[in-house]
Write an enzyme that holds these catalytic residues in place. Sequence first.
Site, PDB file in Angstrom:
ATOM      1  N   CYS A  45     -17.388  18.757  19.525  1.00  0.00           N
ATOM      2  CA  CYS A  45     -16.013  19.023  19.927  1.00  0.00           C
ATOM      3  C   CYS A  45     -15.184  17.741  19.977  1.00  0.00           C
ATOM      4  O   CYS A  45     -15.515  16.821  20.732  1.00  0.00           O
ATOM      5  CB  CYS A  45     -16.000  19.690  21.299  1.00  0.00           C
ATOM      6  SG  CYS A  45     -14.340  19.936  21.959  1.00  0.00           S
ATOM      7  N   TRP A  82     -20.604  27.976  25.400  1.00  0.00           N
ATOM      8  CA  TRP A  82     -21.385  26.738  25.337  1.00  0.00           C
ATOM      9  C   TRP A  82     -22.596  26.881  26.245  1.00  0.00           C
ATOM     10  O   TRP A  82     -22.447  27.157  27.442  1.00  0.00           O
ATOM     11  CB  TRP A  82     -20.523  25.559  25.797  1.00  0.00           C
ATOM     12  CG  TRP A  82     -19.279  25.363  24.979  1.00  0.00           C
ATOM     13  CD1 TRP A  82     -17.997  25.661  25.345  1.00  0.00           C
ATOM     14  CD2 TRP A  82     -19.208  24.826  23.654  1.00  0.00           C
ATOM     15  NE1 TRP A  82     -17.129  25.341  24.325  1.00  0.00           N
ATOM     16  CE2 TRP A  82     -17.843  24.830  23.276  1.00  0.00           C
ATOM     17  CE3 TRP A  82     -20.158  24.340  22.751  1.00  0.00           C
ATOM     18  CZ2 TRP A  82     -17.401  24.353  22.035  1.00  0.00           C
ATOM     19  CZ3 TRP A  82     -19.720  23.880  21.523  1.00  0.00           C
ATOM     20  CH2 TRP A  82     -18.361  23.889  21.172  1.00  0.00           C
ATOM     21  N   VAL A 118     -13.591  29.561  27.962  1.00  0.00           N
ATOM     22  CA  VAL A 118     -14.422  28.459  28.452  1.00  0.00           C
ATOM     23  C   VAL A 118     -14.440  27.376  27.386  1.00  0.00           C
ATOM     24  O   VAL A 118     -14.750  27.636  26.226  1.00  0.00           O
ATOM     25  CB  VAL A 118     -15.858  28.934  28.758  1.00  0.00           C
ATOM     26  CG1 VAL A 118     -16.746  27.759  29.130  1.00  0.00           C
ATOM     27  CG2 VAL A 118     -15.841  29.961  29.882  1.00  0.00           C
ATOM     28  N   VAL A 120     -15.088  22.964  26.417  1.00  0.00           N
ATOM     29  CA  VAL A 120     -15.580  21.647  26.777  1.00  0.00           C
ATOM     30  C   VAL A 120     -14.486  20.642  26.434  1.00  0.00           C
ATOM     31  O   VAL A 120     -13.682  20.895  25.532  1.00  0.00           O
ATOM     32  CB  VAL A 120     -16.883  21.301  26.017  1.00  0.00           C
ATOM     33  CG1 VAL A 120     -18.043  22.088  26.554  1.00  0.00           C
ATOM     34  CG2 VAL A 120     -16.741  21.513  24.508  1.00  0.00           C
ATOM     35  N   TYR A 183      -6.789  22.442  12.729  1.00  0.00           N
ATOM     36  CA  TYR A 183      -7.155  23.796  13.169  1.00  0.00           C
ATOM     37  C   TYR A 183      -6.118  24.813  12.702  1.00  0.00           C
ATOM     38  O   TYR A 183      -6.452  25.932  12.306  1.00  0.00           O
ATOM     39  CB  TYR A 183      -7.287  23.839  14.697  1.00  0.00           C
ATOM     40  CG  TYR A 183      -8.541  23.192  15.202  1.00  0.00           C
ATOM     41  CD1 TYR A 183      -9.687  23.938  15.424  1.00  0.00           C
ATOM     42  CD2 TYR A 183      -8.590  21.822  15.445  1.00  0.00           C
ATOM     43  CE1 TYR A 183     -10.852  23.350  15.884  1.00  0.00           C
ATOM     44  CE2 TYR A 183      -9.742  21.211  15.901  1.00  0.00           C
ATOM     45  CZ  TYR A 183     -10.876  21.983  16.121  1.00  0.00           C
ATOM     46  OH  TYR A 183     -12.023  21.389  16.564  1.00  0.00           O
TER      47      TYR A 183
END
Length: 339
Positions: A45, A82, A118, A120, A183
Site C-alpha cells: 500500500c 487486511w 478498513v 491501512v 487509481y
Amino acid sequence: MRANEVPTEEIRRDPAAFADRVTADGRLDRRAEAGRYRLVVNRACPWAHRVVITRRLMGLERAVSLAVTDPRQEIIGGEPHWVFTEETGSPGGLDPVLGIHALREAYLARDPGYTGGVSVPGLVDVESGHLVSNDYDRLALDMATEWGGLVRDGAPDLYPEPLREEIDAVGAEVYRDLNNGVYRAGFAPDQEHYDAAVGAVFDRLDALEERLSGQRYLVGDTVTMADVRLFPTLVRFDPVYHGHFKCNVRKLSEYPALWAYARDLFQTPGFGDTVEFDHIRVHYYWVHTGINPTRVVARGPDPRGWLAPHDRAALGGTPFGTGTAPGPVPAGERVPAPA
C-alpha cells in the site's frame, strides 16, 4: 471497494474514519509513549508506505512496533480485509502482539457499530486494541513533528516550517494528479474518465521531470515530506501502474531526471530498505480481479535497475541536512534486496 469489482463511478477516497492525534505532550488526543502503539501496514500500500518511511527516518522503530499484513486480502462478510497469515510471519494467522486476525477487529474494538471500510495504515493502541487512526497523512506528519524525545538523535527535519507551504502545495498537486491519479486511471469506468486521468498522470510526471532536472529534491536541499509523499507512487509505477493500471504512455525509467531521482531516494536509507517488490506485485495483480480476473502476477521489471548509479549528488544538497542517516533496519523488518 470490493476486491472483485471495478467501480461504476470515478474513484474517490473517503476521509479517515478515525483520526486521533498523537503528540509528545498529549495536548490533542493521545500522548506519544514508547511501546504503546502498533502500526499495522501492508507493504504493497503506497499510503501506508509513506508512514513506514517516516517512522524509519525518524528512528521510531523501537517506540512503535510494526505489523505487516498479507498482500492477499481475505474476503470477510463479502468485503476484502487486511489479515495476518502464517505466510507473513503471524503464527496461527494472528498478530502476535494484538492477537487479531483482521485489522477490522481493531476498528470494531474502537467502535462496535462501525460499518465503513478498513484501510491501512492503522495505528492501534496495544493495551486496549482500539484503532487510534487510519489517517495516513496526519500519522506521517505527526511522527515527523510531534513525537518529541522518542525520535532518534540526528533525525531529519522532514517538515521545516519555512518550507511547509511549498511542501503542501507540491504535495497537493502530486496527490491529485499522480498518487490518486493512477487509481483514477486504473479504475476508470469509461474511456472518457480514463483519458482524463491518464492525461493528468503524465502531465504531472512531465512537470516533475522538468522540476527535478535542476534540483536534487522536490523542495529545498534535503529530503522532506514532499519526497516521502511522492516516492511510494514512483517505486510502484513500472511494476504495477504502467501495465496493471494502463498508465503506459511512458515508463518511469524513460524519464531521465525522474528515474535518477527515484533511484537516489531508493538508495537512501529509509526508502529502498522499506520496499518489498513481491508484496507490491502480488497485491495489485491478485486483489484487483475486476481488472485482472485470472490473478496472474506479472514477473517484472527487473528490480536491480534501482541500484544503478544516479549521479544526483552533483546537483547539490544532502538527504538529511545536518542530521544523519537512520541505523540498520531491525532484524524483523528487513525486506529482500533487489536481486
